[in-house]
Design a protein around this motif. Structure first.
Motif, PDB file in Angstrom:
ATOM      1  N   VAL A   2       0.859  -1.190   0.000  1.00 16.07           N
ATOM      2  CA  VAL A   2       0.000   0.000   0.000  1.00 16.07           C
ATOM      3  C   VAL A   2       0.890   1.232   0.000  1.00 16.07           C
ATOM      4  N   ALA A  23      -3.746  10.194  -0.457  1.00 12.57           N
ATOM      5  CA  ALA A  23      -4.368   9.179  -1.306  1.00 12.57           C
ATOM      6  C   ALA A  23      -3.665   7.847  -1.129  1.00 12.57           C
ATOM      7  N   SER A  25      -3.176   3.849  -2.335  1.00  9.55           N
ATOM      8  CA  SER A  25      -3.312   2.993  -3.507  1.00  9.55           C
ATOM      9  C   SER A  25      -2.576   1.687  -3.258  1.00  9.55           C
ATOM     10  N   GLY A  26      -2.882   0.695  -4.101  1.00  6.06           N
ATOM     11  CA  GLY A  26      -2.223  -0.592  -3.968  1.00  6.06           C
ATOM     12  C   GLY A  26      -3.207  -1.690  -3.630  1.00  6.06           C
ATOM     13  N   LYS A  75     -12.224   7.092  -3.600  1.00  5.48           N
ATOM     14  CA  LYS A  75     -10.867   7.455  -4.013  1.00  5.48           C
ATOM     15  C   LYS A  75      -9.810   7.049  -2.992  1.00  5.48           C
ATOM     16  N   ASN A  76     -10.243   6.403  -1.909  1.00  5.52           N
ATOM     17  CA  ASN A  76      -9.304   6.017  -0.837  1.00  5.52           C
ATOM     18  C   ASN A  76      -8.467   7.212  -0.393  1.00  5.52           C
ATOM     19  N   THR A  77      -9.118   8.332  -0.213  1.00  9.46           N
ATOM     20  CA  THR A  77      -8.423   9.570   0.093  1.00  9.46           C
ATOM     21  C   THR A  77      -9.018  10.213   1.345  1.00  9.46           C
TER      22      THR A  77
END
Length: 121
Positions: A2, A23, A25-26, A75-77
């Protein structure tokens, strides 16, 4: 793995505003709590604000009424809107996310790289 990418720090005069973003990601199945911490040299890292997956916020007393945490789950933010900034808000700000990488996996905490916020008087 991540990855977390933070942005939005900088130099601002007292009374000004900044907005931080982080943010993720992964390999992410779900993100539980997300939060922002800050640290100044010689002191422990302290919680500024956190937010649950359902959007319930929690704030340090020192920032209540001035800072607002929010998140965009699509948006995983996570964001931190900082208003009425004071010189004592000067610190390196780190985001923290609690990630499930799979439905059966344990929750793992990840940290951003940190972004400097400097408030001049």
């Amino acid at each position: 793995q991540v990855q977390l990418v933070e942005s939005g720090g900088g130099l601002v005069q007292a009374g000004g505003s900044l907005r931080l973003s982080c943010a993720a990601s992964g390999s992410i199945f779900r993100i539980n709590d997300m939060g922002w911490y800050r640290q100044v040299p010689g002191k422990q890292r302290e919680l500024v604000a956190s937010i649950t997956i359902n959007g319930n916020p929690n704030y340090a007393d020192s920032v209540k009424g001035r800072f607002t945490i929010s998140r965009d789950n699509a948006k995983n933010t996570v964001y931190l809107q900082m208003n009425s900034l004071k010189p004592e808000d000067t610190a390196v700000y780190f985001c923290n996310v609690q990630v499930l990488r799979a439905v059966w996996s344990p929750v793992t905490a990840y940290w951003g790289q940190g972004t400097q916020v400097t408030v001049s008087s």
